[in-house]
Design an enzyme around this catalytic site. Sequence first.
Site, PDB file in Angstrom:
ATOM      1  N   LYS A  49     -24.818 -16.839 -47.372  1.00  0.00           N
ATOM      2  CA  LYS A  49     -23.931 -17.610 -46.232  1.00  0.00           C
ATOM      3  C   LYS A  49     -24.260 -18.996 -46.560  1.00  0.00           C
ATOM      4  O   LYS A  49     -23.906 -19.985 -45.817  1.00  0.00           O
ATOM      5  CB  LYS A  49     -24.259 -17.194 -44.985  1.00  0.00           C
ATOM      6  CG  LYS A  49     -24.196 -16.035 -44.429  1.00  0.00           C
ATOM      7  CD  LYS A  49     -22.768 -15.288 -45.170  1.00  0.00           C
ATOM      8  CE  LYS A  49     -21.743 -15.527 -44.381  1.00  0.00           C
ATOM      9  NZ  LYS A  49     -20.498 -14.767 -45.138  1.00  0.00           N
ATOM     10  N   HIS A 109     -27.644 -13.068 -55.092  1.00  0.00           N
ATOM     11  CA  HIS A 109     -28.543 -14.027 -53.739  1.00  0.00           C
ATOM     12  C   HIS A 109     -30.180 -13.869 -54.206  1.00  0.00           C
ATOM     13  O   HIS A 109     -30.849 -14.127 -53.362  1.00  0.00           O
ATOM     14  CB  HIS A 109     -28.180 -13.206 -52.764  1.00  0.00           C
ATOM     15  CG  HIS A 109     -27.026 -13.385 -52.081  1.00  0.00           C
ATOM     16  ND1 HIS A 109     -26.281 -14.708 -52.160  1.00  0.00           N
ATOM     17  CD2 HIS A 109     -26.059 -12.641 -51.537  1.00  0.00           C
ATOM     18  CE1 HIS A 109     -25.277 -14.650 -51.548  1.00  0.00           C
ATOM     19  NE2 HIS A 109     -24.800 -13.391 -51.010  1.00  0.00           N
ATOM     20  N   SER A 139     -24.260 -18.912 -39.725  1.00  0.00           N
ATOM     21  CA  SER A 139     -23.295 -18.089 -40.718  1.00  0.00           C
ATOM     22  C   SER A 139     -23.724 -16.766 -40.727  1.00  0.00           C
ATOM     23  O   SER A 139     -23.019 -15.780 -40.669  1.00  0.00           O
ATOM     24  CB  SER A 139     -23.129 -18.894 -41.687  1.00  0.00           C
ATOM     25  OG  SER A 139     -22.305 -18.349 -42.418  1.00  0.00           O
ATOM     26  N   TYR A 194     -24.385 -27.872 -49.887  1.00  0.00           N
ATOM     27  CA  TYR A 194     -22.850 -27.237 -49.059  1.00  0.00           C
ATOM     28  C   TYR A 194     -22.471 -28.683 -48.141  1.00  0.00           C
ATOM     29  O   TYR A 194     -21.384 -29.042 -48.520  1.00  0.00           O
ATOM     30  CB  TYR A 194     -23.234 -26.089 -47.867  1.00  0.00           C
ATOM     31  CG  TYR A 194     -22.175 -25.837 -46.999  1.00  0.00           C
ATOM     32  CD1 TYR A 194     -21.399 -24.712 -47.337  1.00  0.00           C
ATOM     33  CD2 TYR A 194     -21.841 -26.861 -46.011  1.00  0.00           C
ATOM     34  CE1 TYR A 194     -20.223 -24.246 -46.526  1.00  0.00           C
ATOM     35  CE2 TYR A 194     -20.845 -26.151 -45.181  1.00  0.00           C
ATOM     36  CZ  TYR A 194     -20.231 -24.835 -45.475  1.00  0.00           C
ATOM     37  OH  TYR A 194     -19.013 -24.644 -44.778  1.00  0.00           O
ATOM     38  N   THR A 228      -9.303 -25.150 -52.453  1.00  0.00           N
ATOM     39  CA  THR A 228     -10.759 -24.950 -52.163  1.00  0.00           C
ATOM     40  C   THR A 228     -10.979 -25.500 -50.587  1.00  0.00           C
ATOM     41  O   THR A 228     -12.207 -25.283 -50.146  1.00  0.00           O
ATOM     42  CB  THR A 228     -11.776 -25.078 -53.306  1.00  0.00           C
ATOM     43  OG1 THR A 228     -11.868 -26.576 -53.457  1.00  0.00           O
ATOM     44  CG2 THR A 228     -11.689 -24.320 -54.311  1.00  0.00           C
ATOM     45  N   VAL A 232      -7.169 -23.607 -46.758  1.00  0.00           N
ATOM     46  CA  VAL A 232      -6.341 -22.894 -47.666  1.00  0.00           C
ATOM     47  C   VAL A 232      -7.110 -21.589 -48.036  1.00  0.00           C
ATOM     48  O   VAL A 232      -6.495 -20.506 -48.268  1.00  0.00           O
ATOM     49  CB  VAL A 232      -6.038 -23.847 -48.934  1.00  0.00           C
ATOM     50  CG1 VAL A 232      -5.272 -23.123 -50.179  1.00  0.00           C
ATOM     51  CG2 VAL A 232      -5.022 -25.198 -48.567  1.00  0.00           C
ATOM     52  N   PHE A 256     -14.485 -13.585 -42.033  1.00  0.00           N
ATOM     53  CA  PHE A 256     -15.514 -13.985 -42.859  1.00  0.00           C
ATOM     54  C   PHE A 256     -15.308 -15.589 -43.164  1.00  0.00           C
ATOM     55  O   PHE A 256     -16.285 -16.439 -43.275  1.00  0.00           O
ATOM     56  CB  PHE A 256     -14.920 -13.533 -44.392  1.00  0.00           C
ATOM     57  CG  PHE A 256     -15.857 -13.953 -45.556  1.00  0.00           C
ATOM     58  CD1 PHE A 256     -17.042 -13.328 -45.656  1.00  0.00           C
ATOM     59  CD2 PHE A 256     -15.501 -15.188 -46.165  1.00  0.00           C
ATOM     60  CE1 PHE A 256     -18.123 -13.853 -46.728  1.00  0.00           C
ATOM     61  CE2 PHE A 256     -16.620 -15.291 -47.053  1.00  0.00           C
ATOM     62  CZ  PHE A 256     -17.763 -14.845 -47.421  1.00  0.00           C
ATOM     63  N   ARG A 258     -15.011 -18.188 -41.308  1.00  0.00           N
ATOM     64  CA  ARG A 258     -15.411 -18.360 -39.719  1.00  0.00           C
ATOM     65  C   ARG A 258     -15.224 -19.752 -39.454  1.00  0.00           C
ATOM     66  O   ARG A 258     -14.110 -20.008 -38.671  1.00  0.00           O
ATOM     67  CB  ARG A 258     -16.904 -17.781 -39.556  1.00  0.00           C
ATOM     68  CG  ARG A 258     -17.115 -17.791 -38.138  1.00  0.00           C
ATOM     69  CD  ARG A 258     -18.627 -17.286 -37.922  1.00  0.00           C
ATOM     70  NE  ARG A 258     -19.438 -18.459 -38.472  1.00  0.00           N
ATOM     71  CZ  ARG A 258     -19.917 -19.513 -37.642  1.00  0.00           C
ATOM     72  NH1 ARG A 258     -19.475 -19.575 -36.453  1.00  0.00           N
ATOM     73  NH2 ARG A 258     -20.447 -20.432 -38.159  1.00  0.00           N
TER      74      ARG A 258
HETATM   75  P1  A3P Z   1     -19.164 -20.209 -41.725  1.00  0.00           P
HETATM   76  O1  A3P Z   1     -19.682 -18.644 -41.230  1.00  0.00           O
HETATM   77  O2  A3P Z   1     -20.384 -21.111 -41.056  1.00  0.00           O
HETATM   78  O3  A3P Z   1     -17.893 -20.375 -41.185  1.00  0.00           O
HETATM   79  P2  A3P Z   1     -20.927 -17.129 -48.422  1.00  0.00           P
HETATM   80  O4  A3P Z   1     -19.700 -17.487 -49.159  1.00  0.00           O
HETATM   81  O5  A3P Z   1     -22.118 -17.598 -49.101  1.00  0.00           O
HETATM   82  O6  A3P Z   1     -20.869 -15.894 -47.879  1.00  0.00           O
HETATM   83  O7  A3P Z   1     -20.772 -18.258 -47.173  1.00  0.00           O
HETATM   84  C1  A3P Z   1     -19.993 -18.081 -46.059  1.00  0.00           C
HETATM   85  C2  A3P Z   1     -19.794 -19.531 -45.425  1.00  0.00           C
HETATM   86  O8  A3P Z   1     -19.303 -20.314 -46.097  1.00  0.00           O
HETATM   87  C3  A3P Z   1     -18.973 -19.261 -44.289  1.00  0.00           C
HETATM   88  O9  A3P Z   1     -19.540 -20.112 -43.080  1.00  0.00           O
HETATM   89  C4  A3P Z   1     -17.673 -19.731 -44.664  1.00  0.00           C
HETATM   90  O10 A3P Z   1     -16.666 -20.057 -43.543  1.00  0.00           O
HETATM   91  C5  A3P Z   1     -17.885 -20.833 -45.312  1.00  0.00           C
HETATM   92  N1  A3P Z   1     -17.080 -21.150 -46.398  1.00  0.00           N
HETATM   93  C6  A3P Z   1     -16.111 -20.646 -47.055  1.00  0.00           C
HETATM   94  N2  A3P Z   1     -15.441 -21.073 -47.893  1.00  0.00           N
HETATM   95  C7  A3P Z   1     -15.362 -22.593 -47.391  1.00  0.00           C
HETATM   96  C8  A3P Z   1     -14.765 -23.696 -47.747  1.00  0.00           C
HETATM   97  N3  A3P Z   1     -13.713 -23.721 -48.479  1.00  0.00           N
HETATM   98  N4  A3P Z   1     -15.101 -24.909 -46.976  1.00  0.00           N
HETATM   99  C9  A3P Z   1     -16.116 -24.690 -46.323  1.00  0.00           C
HETATM  100  N5  A3P Z   1     -16.868 -23.667 -45.874  1.00  0.00           N
HETATM  101  C10 A3P Z   1     -16.640 -22.551 -46.501  1.00  0.00           C
END
Ligand code: A3P
Length: 296
Positions: A49, A109, A139, A194, A228, A232, A256, A258
């Site tokens: 996450k 991971h 998350s 991040y 990205t 989108v 997913f 979120r």
């Molecule tokens: P949240 O649950 O805080 O929204 P992983 O890919 O490691 O499982 O991480 C998922 C987390 O990354 C989720 O966080 C998801 O919404 C966020 N995420 C995925 N794509 C993203 C993007 N383009 N920009 C910002 N956050 C993103």
Amino acid sequence: MELKWDGTERMTVDYVKGILQPTPTCDSWDQIWDFQARPDDLLICTYPKAGTTWTQEIVDLIQNEGDVDRTHRAPTHVRFPFIEWIIQSIGSGLEHANAMPSPRTLKTHLPFQLLPPSFLEKNCKIIYMARNPKDNLVSYYHFHRMNKALPAPGTWEEYFESFLTGKVCWGSWHDHVKGWWEARDQHRILYLFYEDMKMNPKHEIRKLGEFIGKKLDDSVLDKIVHHTSFDVMKQNPMANYSTVPAKVMDHSVSPFMRKGEVGDWKNHFTVAQNERFDEDYQRRMAGTGLTFRFQF
Ligand code: A3P
């Protein structure tokens, strides 16, 4: 390889060298440890996450010079074998990786001490993405709720304790980010955050491109930033995990994709939890030189 778990029940867990893992990963551990990396493999590594899927999408677009048709060729988990992940309705990441022609971009991971040694022996390039632990915790909690391939999280209060004590799959967040941080200078590891990606995606994507060995002009960089972005990617079925069977990931419980924000933890942590978290964080992260941003 026998894939017993079918998503009817919650995943069970066990330990590999002191780190909690889904039982199928434990059962196949010897084969995972013996995984044979190739010198041109690129490995994307994260604590769960921390922005894995986001990094994967960016890397794929860099490798394909912004060509969205090519990155729409398959869902994330098909494009990037997840080497320690073994799920009946999805498949074995290990077998998938072994069958994939080079050059491969792989996902893990695993904490640094559990990384199959051949990645370092072959001097593979590794991208590590880290996320501040409060948002990472929130998350992960919501991901447990929607994803039957992980144990049930319990209540928010229970999950908070599990995370702090490292009794979650892939172990302690603190040990994970520290282990990879300490390793970064001895190996070909690009360590990203991040929050930096969120704050200045173009700058971070350029940095990633240089690490991968792709020089990208401004218009391609802008295109990658756009495709990205959270909004989108949320609409992109090849990047939002909507193709995974609903009996495994139930997006109606929590999607997913979120929120994708920095600072959402403030909507979850009580004042007492925040104080406890900070005290523990300061003790465990002291002297590491690692700093995280918890809000903008
Ligand atoms: P949240 O649950 O805080 O929204 P992983 O890919 O490691 O499982 O991480 C998922 C987390 O990354 C989720 O966080 C998801 O919404 C966020 N995420 C995925 N794509 C993203 C993007 N383009 N920009 C910002 N956050 C993103």
